[in-house]
Design an enzyme around this catalytic site. Sequence first.
Site, PDB file in Angstrom:
ATOM      1  N   CYS A 104       0.745  -1.086   0.098  1.00 21.30           N
ATOM      2  CA  CYS A 104      -0.047  -0.055   0.091  1.00 21.30           C
ATOM      3  C   CYS A 104       0.877   1.110  -0.028  1.00 21.30           C
ATOM      4  O   CYS A 104       2.052   1.373   0.516  1.00 21.30           O
ATOM      5  CB  CYS A 104      -0.970   0.010   1.325  1.00 21.30           C
ATOM      6  SG  CYS A 104      -2.126  -1.287   1.399  1.00 21.30           S
TER       7      CYS A 104
ATOM      8  N   CYS B  95      -2.459  -8.628   7.368  1.00 23.35           N
ATOM      9  CA  CYS B  95      -2.470  -7.699   6.201  1.00 23.35           C
ATOM     10  C   CYS B  95      -4.250  -7.245   6.135  1.00 23.35           C
ATOM     11  O   CYS B  95      -5.049  -8.236   6.005  1.00 23.35           O
ATOM     12  CB  CYS B  95      -2.244  -8.081   4.730  1.00 23.35           C
ATOM     13  SG  CYS B  95      -2.511  -7.056   3.451  1.00 23.35           S
TER      14      CYS B  95
ATOM     15  N   GLU C 116      -9.875 -13.526 -26.477  1.00 23.67           N
ATOM     16  CA  GLU C 116      -8.875 -13.591 -25.435  1.00 23.67           C
ATOM     17  C   GLU C 116      -7.660 -14.603 -26.142  1.00 23.67           C
ATOM     18  O   GLU C 116      -7.695 -15.282 -26.552  1.00 23.67           O
ATOM     19  CB  GLU C 116      -9.268 -14.437 -24.172  1.00 23.67           C
ATOM     20  CG  GLU C 116      -8.339 -14.663 -23.074  1.00 23.67           C
ATOM     21  CD  GLU C 116      -7.616 -13.549 -22.467  1.00 23.67           C
ATOM     22  OE1 GLU C 116      -6.264 -13.592 -22.417  1.00 23.67           O
ATOM     23  OE2 GLU C 116      -8.183 -12.465 -22.121  1.00 23.67           O
TER      24      GLU C 116
ATOM     25  N   ASP D 184     -11.287  -4.668 -22.208  1.00 22.64           N
ATOM     26  CA  ASP D 184     -10.863  -4.890 -20.950  1.00 22.64           C
ATOM     27  C   ASP D 184      -9.176  -5.303 -21.141  1.00 22.64           C
ATOM     28  O   ASP D 184      -9.032  -6.333 -20.321  1.00 22.64           O
ATOM     29  CB  ASP D 184     -11.536  -5.717 -20.126  1.00 22.64           C
ATOM     30  CG  ASP D 184     -11.122  -5.840 -18.664  1.00 22.64           C
ATOM     31  OD1 ASP D 184     -10.289  -4.874 -18.139  1.00 22.64           O
ATOM     32  OD2 ASP D 184     -11.497  -6.700 -17.904  1.00 22.64           O
TER      33      ASP D 184
ATOM     34  N   CYS E 225      -7.031  -0.716 -16.653  1.00 23.57           N
ATOM     35  CA  CYS E 225      -6.287  -0.785 -15.605  1.00 23.57           C
ATOM     36  C   CYS E 225      -5.040   0.057 -15.434  1.00 23.57           C
ATOM     37  O   CYS E 225      -4.211   0.019 -14.504  1.00 23.57           O
ATOM     38  CB  CYS E 225      -5.731  -2.214 -15.335  1.00 23.57           C
ATOM     39  SG  CYS E 225      -4.571  -2.942 -16.213  1.00 23.57           S
TER      40      CYS E 225
END
Length: 455
Positions: free
Chosen positions: A100, A179, A337, A385, A411
Site C-alpha cells: 500500500c 494484512c 482472449e 478490458d 487498469c
Amino acid sequence: MPCFPRPQDPGTLARIDQTPFEADILDLSHDGRGVARRPEGHPNAGKTVFVAGAVAGERVMARQTSRSRHFDEAEAVEVLQASPERVEPRCPHFGTCGGCSLQHLAEDRQIVAKARVLAENFERIGHVSPEAELPPLTGASWGYRRKGRFSVRRVEKKDKTLVGFRERDPRFVAELRECHTVVPKLGTRIEALAKLVDGMDARRAIPQIEFSAGDDATALVFRHLEPLGERDRAALVDFAKEHDFAVFLQPKGIDSVAPLWPEDPQLSFRLAPWDVELGFRPLDFIQVNAALNEKMIARALELLDVQPGERVLDLFCGLGNFTLPLGRVAAEVVGVEGDAGLVARARENAERNGMDHVRFHVADLATDLKHEPWMRAGFDKLLLDPARAGALEVLKQLPLKGIRRIVYVSCHPGSLARDAGYLVNERGWTLRTAGVMDMFPHTAHVESIAVFEPA
C-alpha cells in the site's frame, strides 16, 4: 501495484547526503508520493523531489534515498505541519511494506487523487478530455484483496522465514503479522503461514505463495524449486485442514500446478445480479476486488446499453467476467482472449450457465488479425478490458463502422489515454464520459472506464 523508488546500491547511498531537510509538499504524484522542489539557494534549486509518505499541503522533514539527473527521491521522516487530509494508517506495517502507498491519505481523498491522475493522463498523453465525468465507483476498502502473491524468504540472520509483500525497497520481503487489505481468512493467518514454511525442510526452496479466493474456497499455491519430501507435504495438508485452505503445488511453470489437498478443489465465484457462476483455476486472472467487480460490470452494462437483438464483441475477455453477464441481455456475444487456458475455462463457464449464444475465440490481440473470422462479423457494441499495455494494436485493425458504442475498461490510465487519443484524433470518435473505480483502495493503482461514440 504502486511504484516505488528503484533501490540504490550501498555505494550510491554513501555518496548521497542523507541529512534530513525540510520540504514543502506541493502535490501528489501518480504513484502516491509527495512532490516537492529544491528551494532557492540549493545547488539544485527547482529540482523535483518525490517524497514517500508525504501528503500535498504538508511540511515535512525528509531524507534523500536516491537521485537521478532529473529528480531526487526521499522519504518523510517527520511531519512538521500535517495536512487535514492525513489519517493514521490502519496497518502497523505501513511505510515498510510496499503493498500500500496511500493509507496515510483519507479514503475519500484517495479516489479524488486517482480521478485527477486520469484527467491529467487524458490531457497530457491523449490530448483529449471527456464531455462528462462519471461519479467514482467505491466500496469496502479493507479485506477486499482476494488474489495476490506473497514473497517468501528465509533470513538466516533473523533465524526465521518471512512471508509477505515486497517492501518499498523491492529487494526485501516485508515481515508481516497481518494484512488488512487481504481477505480476512488469509490476512489474519500470515504469521501462521510463515511459521508453517519455516518448519519445512524445503523452506529455502519456496520463493512465493500465490493466493486466490473463490466464494467457497481459498487456494494457496506453493511454488517450490526442489521436490517436497513426505514430511513437508504432510505439514501442508495439516495446515490446509486446520485453516480450511485448498493447497496446490507448483514445481515448475504454470502448467505444473496441481492440487495437494483436497484431491479436486473447485474454485468459483457468483455474479448474483446476472445469475452467473464462473469457475477458475488458482493462477487464472480474476478481478482482485469482488464487490467492486460487480459494481464495475453493472456500470459497464449500463453504459454499453445493449438493446434486444444486438451483437456484442468483448475483447480481452478472460474467463468471461463481462461476456457472460452480457449474454443475459444481448442476442449474441463473442469473447476473444489470447490465453488459451482462460478461453477453455470461459467456454466451460458458458456451458455451465446455459449460454450457447456466447462464443469464445483464442487470438493474440497484439498481432495481425485480418484472418480471424470474428473480425469480419458485424457488431453493434464493443467492450474492451485490456491489460496494462492497452488495446491500440487491435483498435488499429478493427472495422469500427457499424459499432455504435465502445466501453473501455482500463487498469492503466496512461494506455487508456493513448488509446483515447487514437480513437478521437485519428478515427473521429467522441469521448463521451469517463471515470475512476477504486478497485485497489490504499494503493496508487487507477482503474477506470470510458465511453466512446462515433462523432
